[in-house]
Structures are given as C-alpha cells and as structure tokens.
Design an enzyme around this catalytic site. Sequence first.
Site, PDB file in Angstrom:
ATOM      1  N   ASP A 319      26.237  26.163  26.636  1.00 17.30           N
ATOM      2  CA  ASP A 319      27.361  25.664  27.422  1.00 17.30           C
ATOM      3  C   ASP A 319      28.424  26.759  27.418  1.00 17.30           C
ATOM      4  O   ASP A 319      28.380  27.705  26.628  1.00 17.30           O
ATOM      5  CB  ASP A 319      27.899  24.356  26.851  1.00 17.30           C
ATOM      6  CG  ASP A 319      28.628  23.525  27.906  1.00 17.30           C
ATOM      7  OD1 ASP A 319      29.000  24.093  28.960  1.00 17.30           O
ATOM      8  OD2 ASP A 319      28.827  22.317  27.700  1.00 17.30           O
ATOM      9  N   LEU A 320      29.376  26.638  28.302  1.00 16.87           N
ATOM     10  CA  LEU A 320      30.356  27.700  28.524  1.00 16.87           C
ATOM     11  C   LEU A 320      31.069  28.070  27.223  1.00 16.87           C
ATOM     12  O   LEU A 320      31.721  27.232  26.600  1.00 16.87           O
ATOM     13  CB  LEU A 320      31.366  27.239  29.574  1.00 16.87           C
ATOM     14  CG  LEU A 320      32.378  28.258  30.061  1.00 16.87           C
ATOM     15  CD1 LEU A 320      31.692  29.470  30.682  1.00 16.87           C
ATOM     16  CD2 LEU A 320      33.330  27.613  31.069  1.00 16.87           C
TER      17      LEU A 320
END
Length: 782
Positions: A319-320
């Site tokens: 995820d970011l």
Amino acid sequence: MIKRFYILIIAQIVCVLLFAQPSSSSVSYKNPDLPVETRVTDLLSRMTLEEKVGQLLCPLGWEMYEINGTEVRPSDKFKQLVKERNAGMLWATYRADPWTKKTLESGLNPELAAKAGNALQKYIIENTRLGIPIFLAEEAPHGHMAIGTTVFPTGIGMAATWSPELLKEVGQVIAKEIRSQGGHISYGPVLDLTRDPRWSRVEETFGEDPVLSGTLGAAMVTGLGGGDLSQEYTTIATLKHFLAYAVPESGQNGNYASIGVRDLHQNFLPPFHQAIDAGALSVMTSYNSIDGVPCTSNYYLLTQLLRNEWNFRGFVVSDLYSIEGIYESHFVAPTKENAAVQAVTAGVDVDLGGDAYTNLCHAVKSGQVDEALVDTAVCRVLRMKFEMGLFEHPYVDPEMAARNVRSQENIELARKIARASITLLENKNSILPLRKDINKIAVIGPNADNRYNMLGDYTAPQEDENVKTVLDGIVAKLSPSRVEYVKGCAIRDTTTNEIEKAVEAARRAEVVIVVVGGSSARDFKTQYKETGAAITDKKIVSDMECGEGFDRATLSLLGKQQELLTALKATGKPLVVVYIEGRPLDKLWASEYADALLTTYYPGQEGGNAIADVLFGDYNPAGRLPITVPRSVGQIPIYYNKKAPQNHDYVEMSALPLYAFGYGLSYTTFEYSNLNINQQTPYRFDVSFDIQNTGKYDGEEVAQLYIRDEYASVVQPLKQLKRFKRFFLKQGEKRTITFSLTEEDLSIINQEMKRVVEPGNFQLMIGRASNDIRLSNIIVVK
C-alpha cells in the site's frame, strides 16, 4: 589527429551498441512467437540491477504528463523519473481529486487520458535501452477514479445487492473503461471484513461476512477479466488489503489488528482465496500489523501462504508508503533500507508510491539481500506485461476511449446497481410506495440535493449534469411545482440552520422526505496526508465525516441533523427518512419515529434516480444489509457470526442489533415452504425449498442459507451464511430454490489448525435474514 578521429568513431559505435534498442529479429524477448517464460528469461538476462529494481517501482503518476490543448506529452518530471529510476509502473496517472489537485479543467477526460497513456508509453519505449512498456495502475473500487468515468455505488452498497451477477457486470464496465484509456491494473475489489463501523473505510468493503464478500469479490474479478490477460479488456485485479485491515483497535485506520490465527483462516483469508481462484493477479498489503508483524513484512502471509499454499502467480504490491511504514510507523526496521529488505524478503514485489525500493541496489551490492529475490519479483511483473501483449500493442485508440467510457449503457447499469442496493428498513402502515398523483412533497435535508455526497470516497470530480440527486429524481417523477426543497442544515457545520424554513415547507406538504446521513466528499479546503488519507481539521468544517482517515468515535448524526428530524416529526406529517452514508450510522430514533426508513449507502451517480424509483414504486426494493446496524457504539464489535456463547443483554439495553445482517424489507411478502434435504455423498447435501410471492407487488427476494455446527472441537459461530440467491418473482409466482452444501461448507479449522469435517449434527437454517429464519432442520454427518 588521425588516431583521435578513430577513437571518436569507436566511441560512437560503442554508444550505439549500448543504447540502441535490440531488434526483434535478433532478440528473443522481442519475439511474440516465443513462450512467455522464454521471453521473460531472455529480457531478465539483459537487464542491469538498476533496470530490474526500476521495474519494482510504482511512483505517483498524475504529475507525469502535460496537457497542451488537445494533445498530451510527457512531463519533464516523467523524463527525469525514467532516466534516474527506470520506473516500470505508475499509479493513479489519470486520478483527479483535491489531493492530486486535478480538476475538471486541469485533469484528463477519457480521450486525453488515452493520449496521455500513449505518450508515456511511446517515450519510455523509445528512450530506454530495452524499451520495456510501462504499467499504469488505477484506483477502481466502484468505478475508475478518473474524470468522465462511470460512478457506481461504493462497495458496501454493491454488497447490499447480494447479486454476484450484477457485480460481474460492474467489473466488466470498470475493466473496459480502464483498458480503453490505456490503463492496465485496477485497484479493487476491497475484501476487508469489517466489524467496526467507526472505521473510516467501511464504505469500500463488502461488509462483515466471508461468504458474501468472497462470492461478490470473485464475481467482480471475473468481470474484470478473470486473469486472462490476452483479452482486450482484462485488467490485473488488485485485491485490497492483505490482511485484517478493517478491524483496527479503536476503529482507527491502520491500527493494530488483535485477531487470532484461526479467525484469520476461518473468516479473513477465504474471500481473498476465492477471488484469487477467480483470477486476481495482484494483492495489496495493508498498513496494519497482526500479532506484532507489519503486514507489509509478513513472510508467512505473503510467501508461505500466498505462494506456497495458494500457488498465487501474480505480484504483491505495497500500500502507498507502507514499506516506509515498517521503519517510520511500526518501528521494526532501523532504516528505510532495512525496511525495503524486510519487504522484498517477505514477498512484496512492487513498491507503491515510495522510494524505499530504490535502496535495493545498495542492499544487493552490500550483501544484505540476494539478487535472486529481486529477479523473482521482476519476473512476476514482466510476465504480466508479456501476457497482456504490451510489447506488441502498447497503445490505445483515443476515439474508442471517448466512446467506451461512461456510455449510456454504463449509466443505465449504474442506476440498476443503485436500485438493487437500496435497503428498506421500515415501512409502517405501508406508507411506501408513494402515489405519483400526490399534491405536494417536501424534500428536505443536507443530502437531498448535494451531488458529491452521493458518490463516496475514491471518486473524481464530476460535471453537475452527471450526478442525479434525490431532489433531481423526485422532480423527474412529478413536476417542480409539486416539490418544495429546503436544505435544513449541513452534515457537520452548525452555522447552516434552515430548520424553521424546513418545518414551514413540511407543513405545506402531504409527505416529507428527509435525506440525512454522512459524506465522503473531498474538497479543496481539506488537507491530506502523503498516503491520500484526509486530515480532520477543527478550523474547517466540511461535510466529510467518512472516507479514508475520517474515523468516528460515535455513530450519531452530526451537526443539526437530529434536531432537523425531531422538528419535522413534530409537524405530524408522514416522515420518510433516507440515509445516505458510508457506514451504518445510528438509526435508533429513526427506527422508532420515521414512517419509512431506507439506507441507500453512497449510491453513485444515478443514486437520485434510483431512490426515486423505489420511493414511487417503479422498483420494489430488495437490498439486504451486508453489515450489522448496532443500537449503540457500546455494542461494537457487533456482527452476526460471532462465536458461542450467545450474547446476554446489557444493563441499559438489549444486546441484539438494531437491524441484523441480511435484513431488508420489500413492498411484497414471501412465503417459504417444502424444505427437502437429500444427502448425495457423505459430505454433500442438496437443499431445496419453495418460495412464493404472496403479496401485492412483483418483487425480488434474497434467500439465505445458514448453518451451525452444534458441537465441534473448537468454538464455532452460532450462525454462518453458506449460500444465498437473489431472484425475481411475479405476484403469486412460486419457485423452487436449490442449494448444495459441500465438504468445504461443513469444514472447520481444528485445534491442529487443519481444515477438517467432524462428524455430528449441523443445524440448517433458511430465511430472509440472519434473524428471520423461516425453515430449519438437522443434517447429520457421520
């Protein structure tokens, strides 16, 4: 002088040999007639370590293009990125929202998006040594998050349809819209099981149940192409978020998940496994940790389970900035480089957004990580590029993008999905459906005519005419002269107060329709974290009380909404309350005092028309709750399939939910009868029963089959959904429904953590909701 001349000639020849793109006739990876594995092996053998690591980077994409009239070209930032990092992917290139600062004026419409994708591909193919096409990954949980695309209801609304057939259609539209614009990877569906409505991202999920979530998730993945990358409109479906992200302590996004290993295997893992079996080729890690191990560095989840046990052949993406989070948030890595080593060793192939993986070159050269691990990750990415045919067909037709994206057919599907999601919770004295010859209706409330509040998070800016509000839908059914609208108040801001004006309008009307709830609508005043999550700000009171980063401590209506409801009830006029919401908000007052009560979740661009269709009887509602509605936050976590023993009441109130999982009313009635059970094999039971529409309207029913293992070696749920079916019956029509229970349905995770079927009695329950069982019997497994 002559010697210097020859030296220059030789240097030029060397440069040509080093940097010229290999011809397809002499290079295996350029030959489309060779097997994919042969091409991958050949290409990998030609790559430098820096080029390999570049394929594992997925930077932010919305700054990588420049619009010049009707043309789009690569930005200088993109050229620098290619030169310095050899990036193999971009994320959210087409994304537009307040976080990216891309508006309807400055962002990409579908035709320009296709041109942007073409321009980026052309540049990277023609200006890199090996000419490897770039992957474009896009957010797409309920439609492609880009300007001009089709906006469907958010995940929790789509789950309320209980219809895998409809979810498959949604997936097909999303895939076609993304691929038509030159994108390749779709982020979604979101398969997090949520048990805490305080959490900000409930709206993105399919609810609380593993069977419902897994079935719907698999259907959407099938619609996205089922992993057959040779098809023109297949995307690489990325499942979010792995794992147990939706049950954070305190309901706060990214917090630690306190959960047992057996619960993970029994409830949280099956939806992902089912969607992977349906063809999902990418999995995204989550921000949280489980039992002290960050999910982005969890070797057991990402390698032992995904790869070795499930034979997952796709790639894992962080995820970011979640790789940085191993170091900066969880504090289990002393440096960012060590965090990168932990992630790639655990099985994370792609670094989304961050620059953690740029440290891998040094980590390999210094002996901290074996280059073979990098090679494995690169091969997973390259294989997908070859299977998708990007080396042969990297470009798309911008004119086709303009035609394919948000077509009239897609808009009609958005309305169809929104109608199917609407869940009728109360209908006292059958006040609904309303008559179309009614003289005057008052339409009131902060969500009655607010376009962005219809849409939910992960939605791009919209043209006004593209989004239909409740007011729009009602006026279209009647006429402007018979509808009076007053906002009444805002979602959160208490400075807006038109309650007296709303009461006056209510007194002039025959029926009052008040639309309340919440909002995930982002605005340009809100500040955002690097991850894109919104930051609450006491100085600026927007409507936003839901969506990533907006966790709640309570579930009550905010602002002056409850005051508005109370004042309208005091007029004595029939009161229809509609909740537009991203989480199950407090409905205790409305359940008692509203004449009719509906939840429509965030219904998407056609939501207003869909709600009006239901209010006036052009559509008989059949949505069912995919998540339990609590009476109080004091009950959280509350979900229908809790393990034994049975809950007992609190001192102050009942322990039962306000509305149970699977609940939803109809304008008609259904009768269940003739339960028959046939045992086909020791572990297979065919279950059939009749359902008849005994009411006054044609309508849809959602039959639900639950089981309970009465005695087992480990504690089991008191009730667990195993099968469901949504279907249409005309007035008076009868239909036989058949479900088959298999060995998998009867199995449990025993004390040795093995999946087994234990002999004994299983209670079989069939009904309209988890708390509305109409037929039951016992099946015996020997």
